[in-house]
Design a protein around this motif. Sequence first.
Motif, PDB file in Angstrom:
ATOM      1  N   THR A 135      -0.608 -10.882   1.643  1.00 41.53           N
ATOM      2  CA  THR A 135       0.462  -9.909   1.417  1.00 41.53           C
ATOM      3  C   THR A 135       1.798 -10.592   1.165  1.00 41.53           C
ATOM      4  N   SER A 178       2.138  -4.405  -1.941  1.00 45.73           N
ATOM      5  CA  SER A 178       2.282  -5.399  -0.875  1.00 45.73           C
ATOM      6  C   SER A 178       3.498  -5.103  -0.003  1.00 45.73           C
ATOM      7  N   ASN A 181       2.438  -2.237   2.329  1.00 44.46           N
ATOM      8  CA  ASN A 181       1.507  -2.791   3.312  1.00 44.46           C
ATOM      9  C   ASN A 181       2.241  -3.656   4.328  1.00 44.46           C
ATOM     10  N   ARG A 185       2.430  -3.081   8.394  1.00 43.14           N
ATOM     11  CA  ARG A 185       1.929  -4.093   9.325  1.00 43.14           C
ATOM     12  C   ARG A 185       2.998  -4.534  10.304  1.00 43.14           C
ATOM     13  N   LYS A 464      -6.026  -1.759   9.232  1.00 45.26           N
ATOM     14  CA  LYS A 464      -5.489  -2.837   8.389  1.00 45.26           C
ATOM     15  C   LYS A 464      -6.414  -3.170   7.230  1.00 45.26           C
ATOM     16  N   GLN A 467      -5.105  -0.541   4.208  1.00 41.63           N
ATOM     17  CA  GLN A 467      -3.719  -0.258   3.832  1.00 41.63           C
ATOM     18  C   GLN A 467      -3.384  -0.736   2.428  1.00 41.63           C
ATOM     19  N   ASP A 468      -3.871  -1.906   2.037  1.00 41.00           N
ATOM     20  CA  ASP A 468      -3.552  -2.375   0.686  1.00 41.00           C
ATOM     21  C   ASP A 468      -4.194  -1.484  -0.373  1.00 41.00           C
TER      22      ASP A 468
END
Length: 597
Positions: A135, A178, A181, A185, A464, A467-468
């Motif tokens: 990311t 990104s 994301n 995170r 996780k 998410q991308d």
Amino acid sequence: MEAEPPLYPMAGAAGPQGDEDRLGVPDGPEAPLDELVGAYPNYNEEEEERRYYRRKRLGVLKNVLAASAGGMLTYGVYLGLLQMQLILHYDETYREVKYGNMGLPDIDSKMLMGINVTPIAALLYTPVLIRFFGTKWMMFLAVGIYTLFVSTNYWERYYTLVPSAVALGMAIVPLWASMGNYITRMAQKYHEYSHYKEQDGQGLKRRPPRGSHAPYLLVFQAIFYSFFHLSFACAQLPMIHFLNHYLYDLNHTLYNVQSCGTNSHGILSGFNKTVLRTLPRSGNLIVVESVLMAVAFLAMLLVLGLCGAAYRPTEEIDLRSVGWGNIFQLPFKHVRDYRLRHLVPFFIYSGFEVLFACTGIALGYGVCSVGLERLAYLLVAYSLGASAASLLGLLGLWLPRPVPLVAGAGVHLLLTFVLFFWAPVPRVLQHSWILYVAAALWGVGSALNKTGLSTLLGILYEDKERQDFIFTIYHWWQAVAIFTVYLGSSLPMKAKLAVLLVTLVAAAVSYLRMEQKLRRGVAPRQPRIPRPQHKVRGYRYLEEDNSDESDAEGEHGDGAEEEAPPAGPRPGPEPAGLGRRPCPYEQAQGGDGPEEQ
């Protein structure tokens, strides 16, 4: 002559107080070893743990601020350069004097086509790139491509502008996916570092309940979009401090303009072909572009030096190890989820409204009536309104979840109705305050829309592993919407407003329908994420057995499950394990091992 006492007391020697030190522990050869080499006597484990996690939380805040500032500077440079470049290339005198018959309008049209068309294919490669680079490094690479686009304006030719525009179009969706994301995170990590004492009954770290990171996510998204929307104001600095000094006033540029606002067709029909009173010197243009280039490099350094990793190294390995074919397919498989299907109209509207602010309100209503010299101030009003309203997203900490998103849609719905019936008169400045208010209010709706959607996706999809994919789908639909606006730029203003109105109503109704399903407890159908399949390629791990096991484990660990070897002497040295390739020493001794017998 007396010997001087040593500067530092020697270990094992008697101290000045005899055989005991100040703490009452015997010193000298009889002193316990733990007292000499053990931990600091005043060490407080709980206090050190608290300080450690406080540093971790401060590091997360640093990451969020660095990513926000990097995104603001990147888009400020990109939008400012693109705006100045299109204005200069629009002027007939500038084109003929500077570039002759090179065909700058054709180059500009292909450049805009590269920026708007290329992201259509982003759904095919964005998840693969994010999983491959990580990311943080995907953010850095995308910001570097934006910097490359800035650098090509030193030498404006077809073979520099168009390829860099295509590369920039390829980087738009990966950058935004990104970024979304990364902020999500960071909110999850901040929650983890804030609740590090939570444990289950066995003394192990307990998995946080679903949605527990939502307050932090709301705050971080508000910070990010508050910074990002300032990029529209930063983009106007070259216009305000440089290009405005060379522009004609509105009486010249709007001389042939007959209708504005809802009665207009296309973009600035009848606008004068010459907008520059005098041509800027090449040296001054190089200075401005050098400043923009320096700011773009600063954005790269912010992302590189101050943004930490979004995942631990083992987590990144796990994310890559699900298989590249699965990574390619998973964005398409997420279409099964009814939550995403209900949010697609909002994704499309999110792309419509941001481009309508820059082309519809700023050009069709603003420049068309009050002149090109006031374009920068209209976009500054939009930027400041959006940046301030991004902090209004914090009201979601106390209000129900749908309120900010629906409130932003309501503001845009009201403004769209007003704009549908308003046609400002060209070259009349009495109504200019209405334009500034409309631009600022549109920025309020945009901020609530962007902050609400990103926060909602981070809450609904907190795994996780997903998410991308989710943020890729969101920003890909945005790119599709922007491409649609690019294709329909020549439509009448009333047609654009009608499409905007229909999309907005459909998005709000679809979103409320999704919330109703969630309250009823309808379970979404999510695609299964495959388990990581690690393939270690080191020379010690080419064999089938465990090369790290001890001799005792090799003899007694698996002996009960394996078939006993036949009795009797065997030629050559005995192999160390079944199914193992012989080592070079065994090959030198003449033993071929069990594989070749």
